[in-house]
Motif scaffolding. Structure first.
Motif, PDB file in Angstrom:
ATOM      1  N   ALA A   1      15.599  38.053 -40.810  1.00  0.00           N
ATOM      2  CA  ALA A   1      15.023  39.417 -40.366  1.00  0.00           C
ATOM      3  C   ALA A   1      13.952  39.091 -39.131  1.00  0.00           C
ATOM      4  O   ALA A   1      14.086  39.936 -38.320  1.00  0.00           O
ATOM      5  N   ARG A   2      13.098  38.053 -39.542  1.00  0.00           N
ATOM      6  CA  ARG A   2      12.261  37.984 -38.296  1.00  0.00           C
ATOM      7  C   ARG A   2      13.016  37.353 -36.993  1.00  0.00           C
ATOM      8  O   ARG A   2      12.463  38.037 -35.869  1.00  0.00           O
ATOM      9  N   ASP A   3      13.971  36.624 -36.972  1.00  0.00           N
ATOM     10  CA  ASP A   3      14.583  36.226 -35.855  1.00  0.00           C
ATOM     11  C   ASP A   3      15.441  37.250 -35.149  1.00  0.00           C
ATOM     12  O   ASP A   3      15.683  37.062 -33.970  1.00  0.00           O
ATOM     13  N   PHE A   4      15.931  38.099 -35.895  1.00  0.00           N
ATOM     14  CA  PHE A   4      16.585  39.078 -35.292  1.00  0.00           C
ATOM     15  C   PHE A   4      15.712  40.010 -34.259  1.00  0.00           C
ATOM     16  O   PHE A   4      16.303  40.246 -33.327  1.00  0.00           O
ATOM     17  N   TYR A   5      14.521  39.855 -34.443  1.00  0.00           N
ATOM     18  CA  TYR A   5      13.465  40.702 -33.731  1.00  0.00           C
ATOM     19  C   TYR A   5      12.822  39.637 -32.547  1.00  0.00           C
ATOM     20  O   TYR A   5      12.521  39.917 -31.465  1.00  0.00           O
ATOM     21  N   ILE A   6      12.459  38.573 -33.069  1.00  0.00           N
ATOM     22  CA  ILE A   6      11.627  37.456 -32.080  1.00  0.00           C
ATOM     23  C   ILE A   6      12.585  36.447 -31.932  1.00  0.00           C
ATOM     24  O   ILE A   6      13.075  35.620 -32.689  1.00  0.00           O
TER      25      ILE A   6
ATOM     26  N   SER B   1      15.557  36.543 -30.552  1.00  0.00           N
ATOM     27  CA  SER B   1      17.042  36.470 -30.555  1.00  0.00           C
ATOM     28  C   SER B   1      17.481  37.070 -29.141  1.00  0.00           C
ATOM     29  O   SER B   1      16.705  37.213 -28.381  1.00  0.00           O
ATOM     30  N   ASP B   2      18.828  36.892 -29.255  1.00  0.00           N
ATOM     31  CA  ASP B   2      19.614  37.192 -27.848  1.00  0.00           C
ATOM     32  C   ASP B   2      19.734  38.776 -27.757  1.00  0.00           C
ATOM     33  O   ASP B   2      20.744  39.102 -26.824  1.00  0.00           O
ATOM     34  N   LEU B   3      19.206  39.599 -28.600  1.00  0.00           N
ATOM     35  CA  LEU B   3      19.344  40.989 -28.404  1.00  0.00           C
ATOM     36  C   LEU B   3      18.587  41.307 -27.100  1.00  0.00           C
ATOM     37  O   LEU B   3      17.441  40.810 -26.643  1.00  0.00           O
ATOM     38  N   THR B   4      19.193  42.605 -26.639  1.00  0.00           N
ATOM     39  CA  THR B   4      18.441  43.212 -25.318  1.00  0.00           C
ATOM     40  C   THR B   4      17.357  43.745 -25.944  1.00  0.00           C
ATOM     41  O   THR B   4      16.825  43.993 -27.081  1.00  0.00           O
ATOM     42  N   ASN B   5      16.145  44.087 -25.025  1.00  0.00           N
ATOM     43  CA  ASN B   5      14.919  44.670 -25.616  1.00  0.00           C
ATOM     44  C   ASN B   5      15.104  46.168 -26.121  1.00  0.00           C
ATOM     45  O   ASN B   5      14.485  46.630 -26.926  1.00  0.00           O
ATOM     46  N   GLN B   6      16.233  46.716 -25.673  1.00  0.00           N
ATOM     47  CA  GLN B   6      16.470  47.993 -26.287  1.00  0.00           C
ATOM     48  C   GLN B   6      16.996  47.916 -27.771  1.00  0.00           C
ATOM     49  O   GLN B   6      16.652  48.729 -28.402  1.00  0.00           O
ATOM     50  N   GLU B   7      17.965  47.060 -27.792  1.00  0.00           N
ATOM     51  CA  GLU B   7      18.487  46.716 -28.967  1.00  0.00           C
ATOM     52  C   GLU B   7      17.117  46.147 -30.234  1.00  0.00           C
ATOM     53  O   GLU B   7      17.099  46.776 -31.430  1.00  0.00           O
ATOM     54  N   LYS B   8      16.158  45.589 -29.709  1.00  0.00           N
ATOM     55  CA  LYS B   8      15.196  44.928 -30.348  1.00  0.00           C
ATOM     56  C   LYS B   8      14.242  46.166 -30.687  1.00  0.00           C
ATOM     57  O   LYS B   8      13.693  46.279 -32.005  1.00  0.00           O
ATOM     58  N   HIS B   9      13.986  46.979 -30.137  1.00  0.00           N
ATOM     59  CA  HIS B   9      13.309  48.126 -30.197  1.00  0.00           C
ATOM     60  C   HIS B   9      14.010  49.064 -31.356  1.00  0.00           C
ATOM     61  O   HIS B   9      13.313  49.526 -32.232  1.00  0.00           O
ATOM     62  N   LYS B  10      15.160  49.102 -31.302  1.00  0.00           N
ATOM     63  CA  LYS B  10      15.979  50.053 -32.107  1.00  0.00           C
ATOM     64  C   LYS B  10      15.927  49.379 -33.731  1.00  0.00           C
ATOM     65  O   LYS B  10      15.643  49.965 -34.418  1.00  0.00           O
ATOM     66  N   TYR B  11      16.021  47.993 -33.484  1.00  0.00           N
ATOM     67  CA  TYR B  11      15.772  47.258 -34.889  1.00  0.00           C
ATOM     68  C   TYR B  11      14.653  47.218 -35.452  1.00  0.00           C
ATOM     69  O   TYR B  11      14.449  47.735 -36.514  1.00  0.00           O
ATOM     70  N   ILE B  12      13.336  47.079 -34.709  1.00  0.00           N
ATOM     71  CA  ILE B  12      11.892  47.267 -35.285  1.00  0.00           C
ATOM     72  C   ILE B  12      11.637  48.921 -35.726  1.00  0.00           C
ATOM     73  O   ILE B  12      11.076  49.011 -36.692  1.00  0.00           O
ATOM     74  N   THR B  13      12.232  49.647 -35.150  1.00  0.00           N
ATOM     75  CA  THR B  13      12.065  51.192 -35.572  1.00  0.00           C
ATOM     76  C   THR B  13      12.894  51.242 -36.828  1.00  0.00           C
ATOM     77  O   THR B  13      12.425  51.965 -37.516  1.00  0.00           O
TER      78      THR B  13
END
Length: 240
Positions: free
Chosen positions: A58-63, A65-77
């Motif tokens: 769960a942590r690495d998916f946000y911190i 990871s190779d997700l885009t910033n937009q995808e990370k924002h959607k994830y943490i939201t």
């Protein structure tokens, strides 16, 4: 693919197959962010047996990871909408020392300032009196999260002469590389006695640090064997 089979596949990846390499974006080809968060929460609610694996994912998916910033924002939201952090907060009150320690670290690692409240309450109501190791780790993460309460916590500890309060401060100052305050504390008689230092050794930061490390391991051993994070000052053996 049947949704049950998809969930089973995702579950196996989170618990068994994730290699901690932060290469996770490929999962979005098959699973939505909502489904990923939902499965993480489902797994955490089922059991704490795989707690570290689940929260690391769960942590690495946000911190990192190779997700885009937009995808990370959607994830943490989505994590916030599904009350992931409120669920994570409950693990701060476990009697399992390792789970408490890992939860403190995980909440800090997410680097969301608003989550400081969880660590503040846990520090005030549980760790400060129960366990100096978990208490100082809590203070470390609260410092990282820029909690406005840290300064008051330190002042309260400095006014106390209790062994546990001094241990929290020693570990905290050492972790921050605050050599001046750390070295000043090593000159105190109760600290020298606790760490079996004489006046010469008290000036040797390396020796003191090694003994603090040994004491930390001893406290972890006590907690693991007694299935609790709490202990009395008489339980603390002097490490020489």
């Amino acid at each position: 693919m049947d949704s049950t089979l998809e969930r089973h596949e995702l579950r196996n990846y989170v618990i068994e197959e994730y290699k901690l390499d932060c290469k996770l974006r490929f999962l979005l080809e098959k699973f939505s962010i909502e489904a990923i968060v939902d499965e993480v929460i489902r797994l955490l609610r089922e059991s704490d047996l795989n707690f570290i694996d689940i929260t690391a994912f769960a942590r690495d998916f946000y911190i990192g990871s190779d997700l885009t910033n937009q995808e990370k924002h959607k994830y943490i939201t989505e994590m916030k909408q599904q009350a992931f952090f409120q669920l994570l907060d409950t693990f701060l009150y476990s009697d399992n020392y390792s789970i408490c320690s890992w939860t403190i670290y995980t909440i800090g690692k997410f680097s969301e300032h608003e989550n400081a409240i969880f660590l503040e309450i846990a520090y005030e109501t549980k760790y400060k009196e129960a366990n100096p190791i978990l208490a100082y780790r809590c203070l470390n993460e609260l410092t990282w999260l820029q909690s406005e309460k840290v300064e008051n916590y330190i002042c309260e500890l400095e006014k106390s002469n209790a062994i546990k309060a001094n241990l929290i401060l020693l570990y905290y100052f050492e972790s921050l590389c605050d050599n001046e305050k750390f070295n000043d504390m090593l000159k105190q008689e109760d600290i020298m006695n606790l760490l079996a230092l004489d006046k010469t050794l008290s000036c040797n930061k390396d020796i003191a640090s090694k003994r603090l490390f040994a004491l930390e391991n001893h406290i972890a051993w006590l907690c693991s064997n007694n299935k609790t994070i709490s202990f009395t000052e008489s339980d603390i053996s002097i490490i020489t």
